[in-house]
Design a protein around this motif. Structure first.
Motif, PDB file in Angstrom:
ATOM      1  N   LEU A   1       0.806  -1.208   0.000  1.00 22.79           N
ATOM      2  CA  LEU A   1       0.000   0.000   0.000  1.00 22.79           C
ATOM      3  C   LEU A   1       0.850   1.274   0.000  1.00 22.79           C
ATOM      4  CD1 LEU A   1      -2.938   0.845  -0.052  1.00 22.79           C
ATOM      5  CD2 LEU A   1      -2.936   0.814   2.434  1.00 22.79           C
ATOM      6  N   TRP A   2       2.021   1.233   0.637  1.00 26.33           N
ATOM      7  CA  TRP A   2       2.907   2.403   0.715  1.00 26.33           C
ATOM      8  C   TRP A   2       3.260   2.936  -0.674  1.00 26.33           C
ATOM      9  CZ3 TRP A   2       7.495   2.256  -1.837  1.00 26.33           C
ATOM     10  CH2 TRP A   2       7.959   0.992  -2.230  1.00 26.33           C
ATOM     11  N   PHE A   3       3.402   2.034  -1.655  1.00 25.41           N
ATOM     12  CA  PHE A   3       3.819   2.422  -2.999  1.00 25.41           C
ATOM     13  C   PHE A   3       2.863   3.440  -3.615  1.00 25.41           C
ATOM     14  CE2 PHE A   3       3.307   1.901  -7.580  1.00 25.41           C
ATOM     15  CZ  PHE A   3       4.602   2.158  -8.017  1.00 25.41           C
ATOM     16  N   PHE A   4       1.579   3.305  -3.344  1.00 23.47           N
ATOM     17  CA  PHE A   4       0.560   4.135  -3.984  1.00 23.47           C
ATOM     18  C   PHE A   4       0.434   5.526  -3.366  1.00 23.47           C
ATOM     19  CE2 PHE A   4      -0.249  -0.236  -4.910  1.00 23.47           C
ATOM     20  CZ  PHE A   4      -0.462  -0.204  -6.271  1.00 23.47           C
ATOM     21  N   ASN A   5       1.042   5.734  -2.207  1.00 28.73           N
ATOM     22  CA  ASN A   5       1.146   7.058  -1.605  1.00 28.73           C
ATOM     23  C   ASN A   5      -0.204   7.789  -1.567  1.00 28.73           C
ATOM     24  OD1 ASN A   5       2.596   9.104  -0.365  1.00 28.73           O
ATOM     25  ND2 ASN A   5       3.143  10.090  -2.288  1.00 28.73           N
ATOM     26  N   GLY A   6      -1.273   7.059  -1.223  1.00 28.46           N
ATOM     27  CA  GLY A   6      -2.594   7.660  -1.110  1.00 28.46           C
ATOM     28  C   GLY A   6      -3.358   7.791  -2.421  1.00 28.46           C
ATOM     29  N   HIS A   7      -2.823   7.279  -3.502  1.00 25.36           N
ATOM     30  CA  HIS A   7      -3.477   7.369  -4.817  1.00 25.36           C
ATOM     31  C   HIS A   7      -4.301   6.119  -5.113  1.00 25.36           C
ATOM     32  CE1 HIS A   7      -0.172  10.240  -5.197  1.00 25.36           C
ATOM     33  NE2 HIS A   7      -0.869  10.816  -6.171  1.00 25.36           N
ATOM     34  N   ASP A   8      -5.325   6.291  -5.945  1.00 17.63           N
ATOM     35  CA  ASP A   8      -6.060   5.160  -6.501  1.00 17.63           C
ATOM     36  C   ASP A   8      -5.347   4.697  -7.761  1.00 17.63           C
ATOM     37  OD1 ASP A   8      -8.031   5.327  -4.545  1.00 17.63           O
ATOM     38  OD2 ASP A   8      -9.343   6.573  -5.778  1.00 17.63           O
ATOM     39  N   LEU A   9      -5.594   3.470  -8.160  1.00 16.94           N
ATOM     40  CA  LEU A   9      -4.987   2.909  -9.359  1.00 16.94           C
ATOM     41  C   LEU A   9      -6.052   2.713 -10.432  1.00 16.94           C
ATOM     42  CD1 LEU A   9      -2.650   1.536 -10.930  1.00 16.94           C
ATOM     43  CD2 LEU A   9      -3.341  -0.608  -9.813  1.00 16.94           C
ATOM     44  N   ALA A  10      -5.820   3.287 -11.616  1.00 11.72           N
ATOM     45  CA  ALA A  10      -6.687   3.064 -12.774  1.00 11.72           C
ATOM     46  C   ALA A  10      -5.870   2.346 -13.834  1.00 11.72           C
ATOM     47  CB  ALA A  10      -7.215   4.391 -13.312  1.00 11.72           C
ATOM     48  N   VAL A  11      -6.413   1.261 -14.367  1.00 10.08           N
ATOM     49  CA  VAL A  11      -5.738   0.484 -15.396  1.00 10.08           C
ATOM     50  C   VAL A  11      -6.586   0.559 -16.662  1.00 10.08           C
ATOM     51  CG1 VAL A  11      -4.728  -1.744 -16.019  1.00 10.08           C
ATOM     52  CG2 VAL A  11      -4.889  -1.078 -13.601  1.00 10.08           C
ATOM     53  N   ASP A  12      -5.974   1.007 -17.744  1.00 11.25           N
ATOM     54  CA  ASP A  12      -6.678   1.146 -19.015  1.00 11.25           C
ATOM     55  C   ASP A  12      -5.820   0.534 -20.114  1.00 11.25           C
ATOM     56  OD1 ASP A  12      -8.695   1.829 -20.749  1.00 11.25           O
ATOM     57  OD2 ASP A  12      -8.500   3.987 -20.481  1.00 11.25           O
ATOM     58  N   TYR A  13      -6.373   0.477 -21.306  1.00  4.65           N
ATOM     59  CA  TYR A  13      -5.662  -0.061 -22.464  1.00  4.65           C
ATOM     60  C   TYR A  13      -5.373   1.070 -23.437  1.00  4.65           C
ATOM     61  CZ  TYR A  13      -4.700  -2.761 -26.679  1.00  4.65           C
ATOM     62  OH  TYR A  13      -4.112  -3.277 -27.804  1.00  4.65           O
ATOM     63  N   ASN A  14      -4.115   1.175 -23.856  1.00  5.94           N
ATOM     64  CA  ASN A  14      -3.705   2.184 -24.828  1.00  5.94           C
ATOM     65  C   ASN A  14      -3.710   1.527 -26.201  1.00  5.94           C
ATOM     66  OD1 ASN A  14      -2.018   3.772 -26.581  1.00  5.94           O
ATOM     67  ND2 ASN A  14      -1.260   4.845 -24.761  1.00  5.94           N
ATOM     68  N   GLU A  15      -4.680   1.885 -27.028  1.00  9.89           N
ATOM     69  CA  GLU A  15      -4.813   1.265 -28.351  1.00  9.89           C
ATOM     70  C   GLU A  15      -3.617   1.555 -29.253  1.00  9.89           C
ATOM     71  OE1 GLU A  15      -8.571   1.861 -30.285  1.00  9.89           O
ATOM     72  OE2 GLU A  15      -9.656   1.566 -28.403  1.00  9.89           O
ATOM     73  N   LYS A  16      -3.076   2.761 -29.161  1.00  8.59           N
ATOM     74  CA  LYS A  16      -1.945   3.143 -30.008  1.00  8.59           C
ATOM     75  C   LYS A  16      -0.711   2.289 -29.700  1.00  8.59           C
ATOM     76  CE  LYS A  16       0.637   7.151 -31.576  1.00  8.59           C
ATOM     77  NZ  LYS A  16       0.803   8.604 -31.465  1.00  8.59           N
ATOM     78  N   LEU A  17      -0.442   2.084 -28.410  1.00  8.77           N
ATOM     79  CA  LEU A  17       0.726   1.293 -27.997  1.00  8.77           C
ATOM     80  C   LEU A  17       0.412  -0.194 -27.879  1.00  8.77           C
ATOM     81  CD1 LEU A  17       2.149   3.676 -25.242  1.00  8.77           C
ATOM     82  CD2 LEU A  17       2.907   3.446 -27.632  1.00  8.77           C
ATOM     83  N   GLU A  18      -0.872  -0.542 -27.912  1.00 10.60           N
ATOM     84  CA  GLU A  18      -1.339  -1.922 -27.764  1.00 10.60           C
ATOM     85  C   GLU A  18      -0.850  -2.567 -26.471  1.00 10.60           C
ATOM     86  OE1 GLU A  18      -0.302  -4.012 -31.360  1.00 10.60           O
ATOM     87  OE2 GLU A  18      -1.860  -2.987 -32.503  1.00 10.60           O
ATOM     88  N   GLU A  19      -0.993  -1.801 -25.380  1.00 10.76           N
ATOM     89  CA  GLU A  19      -0.605  -2.315 -24.069  1.00 10.76           C
ATOM     90  C   GLU A  19      -1.420  -1.612 -22.992  1.00 10.76           C
ATOM     91  OE1 GLU A  19       3.278   0.445 -23.086  1.00 10.76           O
ATOM     92  OE2 GLU A  19       3.588  -1.409 -24.207  1.00 10.76           O
ATOM     93  N   ILE A  20      -1.381  -2.177 -21.802  1.00 15.30           N
ATOM     94  CA  ILE A  20      -2.086  -1.538 -20.698  1.00 15.30           C
ATOM     95  C   ILE A  20      -1.255  -0.375 -20.175  1.00 15.30           C
ATOM     96  CG2 ILE A  20      -3.466  -3.513 -19.980  1.00 15.30           C
ATOM     97  CD1 ILE A  20      -1.368  -3.988 -17.769  1.00 15.30           C
ATOM     98  N   GLU A  21      -1.940   0.560 -19.513  1.00 12.12           N
ATOM     99  CA  GLU A  21      -1.243   1.668 -18.881  1.00 12.12           C
ATOM    100  C   GLU A  21      -1.863   1.938 -17.513  1.00 12.12           C
ATOM    101  OE1 GLU A  21      -1.459   4.953 -21.592  1.00 12.12           O
ATOM    102  OE2 GLU A  21      -3.592   5.261 -21.259  1.00 12.12           O
ATOM    103  N   PHE A  22      -1.021   2.384 -16.616  1.00 13.41           N
ATOM    104  CA  PHE A  22      -1.437   2.641 -15.241  1.00 13.41           C
ATOM    105  C   PHE A  22      -1.493   4.148 -15.027  1.00 13.41           C
ATOM    106  CE2 PHE A  22       1.240  -1.266 -15.041  1.00 13.41           C
ATOM    107  CZ  PHE A  22       0.219  -2.162 -14.779  1.00 13.41           C
ATOM    108  N   THR A  23      -2.542   4.575 -14.327  1.00  7.93           N
ATOM    109  CA  THR A  23      -2.681   5.973 -13.933  1.00  7.93           C
ATOM    110  C   THR A  23      -2.931   5.997 -12.437  1.00  7.93           C
ATOM    111  OG1 THR A  23      -3.681   6.485 -16.082  1.00  7.93           O
ATOM    112  CG2 THR A  23      -3.921   8.126 -14.348  1.00  7.93           C
ATOM    113  N   PHE A  24      -2.234   6.883 -11.745  1.00  6.15           N
ATOM    114  CA  PHE A  24      -2.395   7.025 -10.303  1.00  6.15           C
ATOM    115  C   PHE A  24      -3.221   8.288 -10.064  1.00  6.15           C
ATOM    116  CE2 PHE A  24       1.560   4.787 -11.170  1.00  6.15           C
ATOM    117  CZ  PHE A  24       1.334   3.624 -10.456  1.00  6.15           C
ATOM    118  N   LEU A  25      -4.391   8.105  -9.463  1.00  8.08           N
ATOM    119  CA  LEU A  25      -5.355   9.192  -9.297  1.00  8.08           C
ATOM    120  C   LEU A  25      -5.402   9.667  -7.843  1.00  8.08           C
ATOM    121  CD1 LEU A  25      -8.225   7.399 -11.237  1.00  8.08           C
ATOM    122  CD2 LEU A  25      -6.658   9.101 -12.172  1.00  8.08           C
ATOM    123  N   ASN A  26      -5.507  10.978  -7.668  1.00  6.40           N
ATOM    124  CA  ASN A  26      -5.684  11.543  -6.320  1.00  6.40           C
ATOM    125  C   ASN A  26      -7.085  11.351  -5.844  1.00  6.40           C
ATOM    126  OD1 ASN A  26      -3.093  12.482  -5.827  1.00  6.40           O
ATOM    127  ND2 ASN A  26      -3.456  14.337  -6.970  1.00  6.40           N
TER     128      ASN A  26
END
Length: 97
Positions: A72-97
């Motif tokens: 849990l420490w890694f996320f530093n109070g952020h939520d994790l959003a996982v989406d798919y990047n069609e251009k790169l054809e891979e998943i991407e992670f976004t850390f949300l406040n």
């Protein structure tokens, strides 16, 4: 802490990692790489059942995506959003406040 998995990302996990109903996918801190929330660390993932208390989890199509209490420490109070990047054809992670 919340985890969000888009439908496109879910499809990627099923196709690329072979995940199916009843499987578990753990997001965890790993040494090395870079992230926007922890310098010198990056986000890793592995197919495994929880070994300790889950700090956050979400179930999509019978697949449990989770983060252990010990990471849990890694996320530093952020939520994790996982989406798919069609251009790169891979998943991407976004850390949300």
């Amino acid at each position: 802490m919340n985890i969000k998995i888009s439908s496109q990302a879910l499809n990627w996990f099923k196709e690329e990692m072979g995940l199916k109903k009843g499987d578990y996918l753990k997001f965890h801190a790993r040494y090395g790489g870079c992230s926007t929330v922890q310098q010198g660390f990056s986000l890793g993932m592995s197919i495994q059942e929880p070994q300790t208390e889950m700090a956050a989890s979400i179930e999509k199509d019978g697949i449990c995506f989770f983060i252990d209490e010990e990471d849990l420490w890694f996320f530093n109070g952020h939520d994790l959003a996982v989406d798919y990047n069609e251009k790169l054809e891979e998943i991407e992670f976004t850390f949300l406040n």
